[in-house]
Scaffold this motif. Structure first.
Motif, PDB file in Angstrom:
ATOM      1  N   GLN A   1       0.837  -1.212   0.000  1.00  0.00           N
ATOM      2  CA  GLN A   1       0.000   0.000   0.000  1.00  0.00           C
ATOM      3  C   GLN A   1       0.864   1.252   0.000  1.00  0.00           C
ATOM      4  O   GLN A   1       0.582   2.217  -0.697  1.00  0.00           O
ATOM      5  CB  GLN A   1      -0.882   0.029   1.255  1.00  0.00           C
ATOM      6  N   VAL A   2       1.920   1.208   0.812  1.00  0.00           N
ATOM      7  CA  VAL A   2       2.774   2.393   0.902  1.00  0.00           C
ATOM      8  C   VAL A   2       3.477   2.624  -0.435  1.00  0.00           C
ATOM      9  O   VAL A   2       3.575   3.750  -0.914  1.00  0.00           O
ATOM     10  CB  VAL A   2       3.801   2.241   2.050  1.00  0.00           C
ATOM     11  N   ARG A   3       3.927   1.555  -1.056  1.00  0.00           N
ATOM     12  CA  ARG A   3       4.571   1.721  -2.364  1.00  0.00           C
ATOM     13  C   ARG A   3       3.597   2.348  -3.366  1.00  0.00           C
ATOM     14  O   ARG A   3       3.948   3.270  -4.092  1.00  0.00           O
ATOM     15  CB  ARG A   3       5.018   0.360  -2.911  1.00  0.00           C
ATOM     16  N   GLU A   4       2.395   1.823  -3.391  1.00  0.00           N
ATOM     17  CA  GLU A   4       1.388   2.391  -4.296  1.00  0.00           C
ATOM     18  C   GLU A   4       1.190   3.873  -4.023  1.00  0.00           C
ATOM     19  O   GLU A   4       1.129   4.684  -4.934  1.00  0.00           O
ATOM     20  CB  GLU A   4       0.045   1.674  -4.123  1.00  0.00           C
ATOM     21  N   ALA A   5       1.073   4.196  -2.736  1.00  0.00           N
ATOM     22  CA  ALA A   5       0.845   5.595  -2.364  1.00  0.00           C
ATOM     23  C   ALA A   5       2.035   6.451  -2.786  1.00  0.00           C
ATOM     24  O   ALA A   5       1.878   7.593  -3.224  1.00  0.00           O
ATOM     25  CB  ALA A   5       0.604   5.702  -0.863  1.00  0.00           C
ATOM     26  N   TYR A   6       3.220   5.861  -2.662  1.00  0.00           N
ATOM     27  CA  TYR A   6       4.427   6.605  -3.048  1.00  0.00           C
ATOM     28  C   TYR A   6       4.427   6.922  -4.541  1.00  0.00           C
ATOM     29  O   TYR A   6       4.609   8.061  -4.953  1.00  0.00           O
ATOM     30  CB  TYR A   6       5.674   5.793  -2.683  1.00  0.00           C
ATOM     31  N   TYR A   7       4.195   5.895  -5.364  1.00  0.00           N
ATOM     32  CA  TYR A   7       4.220   6.132  -6.817  1.00  0.00           C
ATOM     33  C   TYR A   7       3.078   7.056  -7.233  1.00  0.00           C
ATOM     34  O   TYR A   7       3.232   7.868  -8.149  1.00  0.00           O
ATOM     35  CB  TYR A   7       4.152   4.802  -7.573  1.00  0.00           C
ATOM     36  N   THR A   8       1.964   6.930  -6.518  1.00  0.00           N
ATOM     37  CA  THR A   8       0.848   7.837  -6.819  1.00  0.00           C
ATOM     38  C   THR A   8       1.264   9.278  -6.546  1.00  0.00           C
ATOM     39  O   THR A   8       0.981  10.182  -7.336  1.00  0.00           O
ATOM     40  CB  THR A   8      -0.375   7.466  -5.958  1.00  0.00           C
ATOM     41  N   LEU A   9       1.975   9.484  -5.467  1.00  0.00           N
ATOM     42  CA  LEU A   9       2.391  10.843  -5.124  1.00  0.00           C
ATOM     43  C   LEU A   9       3.413  11.384  -6.124  1.00  0.00           C
ATOM     44  O   LEU A   9       3.258  12.494  -6.633  1.00  0.00           O
ATOM     45  CB  LEU A   9       2.989  10.893  -3.712  1.00  0.00           C
ATOM     46  N   VAL A  10       4.466  10.609  -6.383  1.00  0.00           N
ATOM     47  CA  VAL A  10       5.503  11.123  -7.297  1.00  0.00           C
ATOM     48  C   VAL A  10       4.870  11.457  -8.645  1.00  0.00           C
ATOM     49  O   VAL A  10       5.126  12.511  -9.238  1.00  0.00           O
ATOM     50  CB  VAL A  10       6.651  10.104  -7.461  1.00  0.00           C
ATOM     51  N   ALA A  11       3.988  10.557  -9.109  1.00  0.00           N
ATOM     52  CA  ALA A  11       3.316  10.809 -10.386  1.00  0.00           C
ATOM     53  C   ALA A  11       2.454  12.055 -10.289  1.00  0.00           C
ATOM     54  O   ALA A  11       2.461  12.896 -11.196  1.00  0.00           O
ATOM     55  CB  ALA A  11       2.465   9.600 -10.775  1.00  0.00           C
ATOM     56  N   ALA A  12       1.738  12.204  -9.197  1.00  0.00           N
ATOM     57  CA  ALA A  12       0.828  13.353  -9.074  1.00  0.00           C
ATOM     58  C   ALA A  12       1.618  14.657  -9.091  1.00  0.00           C
ATOM     59  O   ALA A  12       1.201  15.634  -9.728  1.00  0.00           O
ATOM     60  CB  ALA A  12       0.014  13.239  -7.792  1.00  0.00           C
ATOM     61  N   GLU A  13       2.768  14.670  -8.419  1.00  0.00           N
ATOM     62  CA  GLU A  13       3.575  15.907  -8.432  1.00  0.00           C
ATOM     63  C   GLU A  13       4.134  16.160  -9.822  1.00  0.00           C
ATOM     64  O   GLU A  13       4.161  17.289 -10.311  1.00  0.00           O
ATOM     65  CB  GLU A  13       4.694  15.821  -7.387  1.00  0.00           C
ATOM     66  N   GLN A  14       4.549  15.075 -10.465  1.00  0.00           N
ATOM     67  CA  GLN A  14       5.076  15.222 -11.830  1.00  0.00           C
ATOM     68  C   GLN A  14       3.968  15.718 -12.767  1.00  0.00           C
ATOM     69  O   GLN A  14       4.180  16.606 -13.587  1.00  0.00           O
ATOM     70  CB  GLN A  14       5.616  13.866 -12.300  1.00  0.00           C
ATOM     71  N   LEU A  15       2.786  15.158 -12.603  1.00  0.00           N
ATOM     72  CA  LEU A  15       1.657  15.547 -13.456  1.00  0.00           C
ATOM     73  C   LEU A  15       1.277  17.007 -13.217  1.00  0.00           C
ATOM     74  O   LEU A  15       0.930  17.729 -14.152  1.00  0.00           O
ATOM     75  CB  LEU A  15       0.453  14.643 -13.190  1.00  0.00           C
ATOM     76  N   ALA A  16       1.364  17.422 -11.961  1.00  0.00           N
ATOM     77  CA  ALA A  16       1.039  18.820 -11.683  1.00  0.00           C
ATOM     78  C   ALA A  16       2.009  19.733 -12.428  1.00  0.00           C
ATOM     79  O   ALA A  16       1.611  20.766 -12.983  1.00  0.00           O
ATOM     80  CB  ALA A  16       1.082  19.082 -10.182  1.00  0.00           C
ATOM     81  N   ASN A  17       3.283  19.346 -12.476  1.00  0.00           N
ATOM     82  CA  ASN A  17       4.252  20.156 -13.213  1.00  0.00           C
ATOM     83  C   ASN A  17       3.947  20.169 -14.699  1.00  0.00           C
ATOM     84  O   ASN A  17       4.102  21.181 -15.375  1.00  0.00           O
ATOM     85  CB  ASN A  17       5.673  19.625 -12.987  1.00  0.00           C
ATOM     86  N   VAL A  18       3.540  19.008 -15.216  1.00  0.00           N
ATOM     87  CA  VAL A  18       3.186  18.928 -16.635  1.00  0.00           C
ATOM     88  C   VAL A  18       1.997  19.849 -16.927  1.00  0.00           C
ATOM     89  O   VAL A  18       2.003  20.623 -17.885  1.00  0.00           O
ATOM     90  CB  VAL A  18       2.851  17.474 -17.019  1.00  0.00           C
TER      91      VAL A  18
END
Ligand SMILES: [Cu+2]
Lengths: 484, 423
Positions: A165-182
């Motif tokens: 679960q934590v791994r999923e949450a981690y990748y979700t976060l990194v992606a979300a921050e990256q997506l926000a920049n995009v």
């Protein structure tokens, strides 16, 4: 072979070796298995001096840009819900101890006063002891041991599920921050278009209709950006909760981009059998079958003799004479021969066996589905990398060339740039899905994927008695920078 | 001057000979195929006339056989450089578009072998030439189509003089859109009253070569982006070099889909003939711009009496530019300060254009990458700076006392004769 793995395997195979009432309540076994399966440490906060070290370690990890393993590690050390579930070990161990204790004998005294002479007091003294319970202790202990082992497997499984679960949450976060920049770039392009349209409008070169069209596109892009920001904040909070962080501790950061996919995909052959051999919840369900089977055996074996007491009884009658003799009480199985208990246990055993089989089938199915998804997602990501993203980049480049020769307008080029970034957003989503799928697959097989994941974590060697070793030591803290 | 009636009579008189010639001719008899290179063949004049100069082109050599002037025309694909930096996949004749100029004399008996190396059938129509109906080249109407690989022969006697054209009359829409056309010049039998020193032949055409592509789009009806003199655009157009006081004739043929007002600087000319014949002197008037209608030829004449470098171009200003977008936002007068930086952060290399007009574009375009095989829309450098032209533009170079018509370079202006800055 990983020495930790050996330890873990030893834990799994020779649970009896984990003597009851250890100070750590058998947590060492959990820790060894987690170390072997996830490559990470767990710590049960029990008010030992090690806590300060753990807190320091968390502080140091949080000061750097967090990798997935960092986040999982902090969560394992710091999440209070996980701590609470470790307490189940203590409860289960108490049950186990209880099962090994002899029942206490019962003493009774019974004075009586006659209502006519002789008037000396009649006293009856006696001690009774349910010897049948004592005879059943080995069986009950075995049953309680199986249950205790089940709890430990359950807790360990919970830890590994939590890791996923934590791994999923981690990748979700990194992606979300990256997506926000995009999406910020998209919003900037829309803003530039709108501002340019405003200037053109001021110069008297475009009708208001064009201006309002640009404005609408700009507002839409701003909203998209706002939504992306919100998602990244949500993802961050979820991770704060999982890592058990609050206050000053929440000022951590993650890398700006998701990690690259590994160049070579982990071996995915034999994953089904690996999962069947590895999954702790499956083992836990197996222990449940064993426990019920044992309980059924005990009930059957003792169905005619469930109540048997011996005792000694001494009575002083009114003449002052002591009468002393043994006592035996036995339940006569004339009517209730435990048929109901046996039937109940048989039904429960049947149900637990069905649940075990169902779980195994579900695990196989889940592994197959996730394996396929992993491979397909990898293909999609590779397609994005090799063709799709470069295509949209090339479109921007070619649009710019056309702009340079006054063949198309700049709005066109900015629109192409927005499309490029939206495509990049889709790509990031795919990379995120890849990592999440990978985390889920690892959870599904109950081990980390490695280049030869199909076999390495599976083979269970002969048990060793090294279980007590690491459990009784200080909590082993990995040196800084040794994370995998 | 030949009258229509005379012509018909004489035509009938030689009709028999024509038929005999046709029956004799076979593909084996055709002269060898020649693909004359641009500027290689000198004007084919003789004592009675001055040969034609086809700028960026050439005339087609012939062979004489039994008193018949024989030509071998091959319809085939070719690559045409419109100007350095742009090559176009065309169809043409004898390796070029326009096809080589055919030059004959009035009264010549001509036999024209036409071999089709195209992937589809074709024919040749001899625009403006009086000939037997069966030689007129309209596929289906006057003759069967010439299928790929076939050779046909056309044979007739030239009863008139003037500037004519040849082009397919089969799948015209495609075949002309990709460059199949040429000029057919018939010199007069009798010497002119005014001897011509320089005689130029220029075919006008329009094309749609989408930026970044190599092949003209034959489906375009109106929105063309390339406008050519002999399938060349400025700065790829040969300059017209003449000697001071030369009598100059320029023959324009137009097989494009637009009329072109061709304008000369520093001189006035008169239209002396059309593809319908000569215009009597009394009917000529001086002008500086000749409108060359679609499907016509115009011969203009003038005395080059003003030494210098003189622009000669179509006066439709978008015909003197190369490809440019027609739907681009208007940035004239738009202050992009502040916004341009933002755009540059998103699109490195972005340059704000057009705020004060497009004059800066030629300099920009030289620094910036554009689509492949595409010329900047304004280009060319003169001795004083950017010429900012394209398409139907060339330079009439009038020089004193030159002994060769080689390009003499830019004009050496006499001191004090050039407009100068005084403020
Ligand atoms: Cu024009």
């Amino acid at each position: 072979m990983n020495p930790r793995l050996v330890l873990a395997v030893a834990c799994l195979v020779s649970l009896a070796g984990c003597a009851p009432m250890t100070k750590d309540r058998g947590f060492g076994c959990v820790r060894n298995v987690v170390a072997a399966r996830a490559g990470l440490d767990v710590h049960w906060n029990q008010g030992t001096p090690a806590e300060a070290q753990v807190a320091e370690r968390i502080r140091r990890v949080l000061s750097r840009s967090l990798a997935a393993d960092d986040v999982v590690q902090v969560a394992l050390l710091n999440n209070r819900r996980m701590q609470a579930s470790y307490a189940r070990l203590g409860i289960a161990q108490a049950d186990l101890v209880e099962a090994g204790l002899l029942e206490n004998p019962v003493f009774h005294v019974r004075p009586r006063w006659p209502d006519s002479p002789p008037t000396a007091t009649n006293i009856e003294l006696g001690v009774e002891w349910d010897f049948l319970q004592a005879l059943m202790i080995p069986a009950r202990k075995q049953l309680a041991g199986t249950r205790y082992e089940g709890v430990r497997l359950g807790v360990t499984h919970e830890v590994l599920t939590f890791v996923g679960q934590v791994r999923e949450a981690y990748y979700t976060l990194v992606a979300a921050e990256q997506l926000a920049n995009v999406m910020r770039v998209v919003a900037e392009a829309a803003e530039a278009s709108y501002e340019l349209a405003e200037r053109m409008s001021e110069a008297g070169n475009v009708p208001e209709l064009d201006l309002q069209n640009q404005r609408a596109l700009y507002e839409e892009a701003k909203l998209e950006y706002a939504r992306a920001r919100l998602e990244s904040l949500d993802a961050r909070e979820r991770l704060n909760a999982l890592m058990g962080l609050w206050g000053d501790q929440t000022a951590w950061s993650v890398p700006a981009q998701l990690p690259e996919m590994p160049a070579i995909e982990a071996s995915i052959v034999h994953l089904e059998s690996a999962a069947i051999a590895n999954r702790l919840d499956l083992m836990e369900a197996g222990r449940e079958v064993e426990a019920l089977s044992a309980a059924l055996g005990i009930t059957r074996n003792w169905r005619f003799l469930l109540f048997a007491r011996i005792g000694i009884d001494s009575e002083r009658d009114t003449s002052g004479q002591w009468l002393t003799g043994p006592e035996l009480q036995v339940e006569l199985p004339l009517f209730n021969q435990r048929q109901a208990d046996i039937a109940r246990l048989e039904a429960e055993l049947q149900a637990s066996e069905d649940r075990l089989t169902a779980l195994a089938i579900e695990i196989r199915s889940e592994v197959r589905a996730l394996r396929t998804r992993l491979l397909l997602t990898r293909q999609v990501v590779e397609r994005y990398q090799a063709v799709i993203v470069p295509t949209y980049q090339r479109i921007v480049q070619l649009s710019q060339e056309q702009y340079n020769f006054m063949l198309i307008g700049i709005f066109h080029v900015l629109e192409a740039r927005k499309e490029e970034m939206r495509t990049y957003r889709d790509y990031v989503n795919q990379v995120r899905d890849y990592w999440i799928t990978r985390a889920r697959l690892e959870r599904a097989i109950g081990a980390r994927l490695t280049e030869n994941a199909g076999s390495a974590d599976i083979n269970i060697p002969a048990a060793t008695d090294s279980d007590q070793g690491p459990a009784s030591q200080q909590i082993p803290l990995k040196p800084e920078g040794s994370d995998p | 001057m030949i009258t229509r009636r005379d012509f018909v009579t004489t035509g009938l008189a030689v009709g028999g000979a024509t038929l005999v010639g046709l029956q004799r001719a076979s593909a084996q008899d055709a002269p060898p195929i020649v693909r004359p290179k641009s500027n290689e063949s000198p004007p084919q004049g003789d004592s009675s006339f001055t040969g034609v100069v086809t700028p960026n082109g050439a005339s087609l050599p012939h062979v004489m056989r039994d008193g018949v002037k024989e030509f071998h025309i091959v319809a085939e694909a070719c690559v045409r450089e419109f100007a350095p930096g742009m090559e176009v996949k065309c169809w043409g004749y004898n390796g070029q578009t326009p096809g080589p100029t055919i030059e004959c004399n009035e009264g010549d008996h001509v036999r024209l072998f036409v071999t089709n190396h195209l992937p589809e059938h074709t024919t040749i129509h001899w625009h403006g030439i009086f000939l037997p109906s069966g030689m007129d080249g309209v596929g289906g109407l006057n003759q069967p189509h010439i299928r790929p690989g076939e050779t046909y022969v056309y044979e007739f006697t030239l009863r008139q003089h003037g500037t004519f054209m040849y082009h397919p009359h089969a799948d015209e829409m495609v075949q002309m859109a990709v460059g199949m056309m040429g000029l057919f010049i018939v010199h007069p039998k009798h010497p002119r009253k005014n001897q011509i020193q320089r005689d130029f032949a220029i075919m006008l055409h329009n094309w749609q070569v989408n930026p970044g592509t190599y092949r003209p789009d034959p489906s375009i009806m109106v929105e063309f982006n390339m406008w050519t003199f002999n399938s060349r655009v400025f700065p790829g157009t040969d300059h017209l070099v003449v000697r001071t006081v030369d009598r100059v004739r320029i023959r324009f043929g137009n097989l494009s889909m637009w009329n072109h007002p061709i304008h000369v600087h520093g001189h006035a000319w008169k239209i002396v003939a059309t593809d319908g014949g000569e215009i009597q002197e009394a009917g000529q008037w001086p002008e500086t711009t000749v409108l060359v209608p679609v499907g016509s030829t115009r011969d203009v004449e003038f005395i080059a009496d003003a030494p210098g470098d003189w622009a000669l171009h179509c006066h439709m200003s978008h015909h003197t530019m190369n490809a440019m977008g027609h739907a681009i936002p208007n940035t004239l007068g738009v202050d992009q300060r502040g916004v341009a930086e933002k755009i540059r952060s998103l699109l490195p290399g972005y340059m704000a254009m057009g705020e004060s007009g497009m004059a800066e574009h030629q300099d920009h375009a030289m620094q910036m990458a554009g689509p492949k095989n595409t010329l900047p829309m304004m280009t060319g450098k003169g001795q004083f700076g950017n010429i900012e032209m394209g398409g139907m533009f060339t330079v009439l170079k009038v020089r004193d006392g030159i002994t060769s018509y080689e390009d003499p370079g830019w004009y050496a202006f006499p001191a004090g004769s050039v407009a100068r800055r005084v403020g």
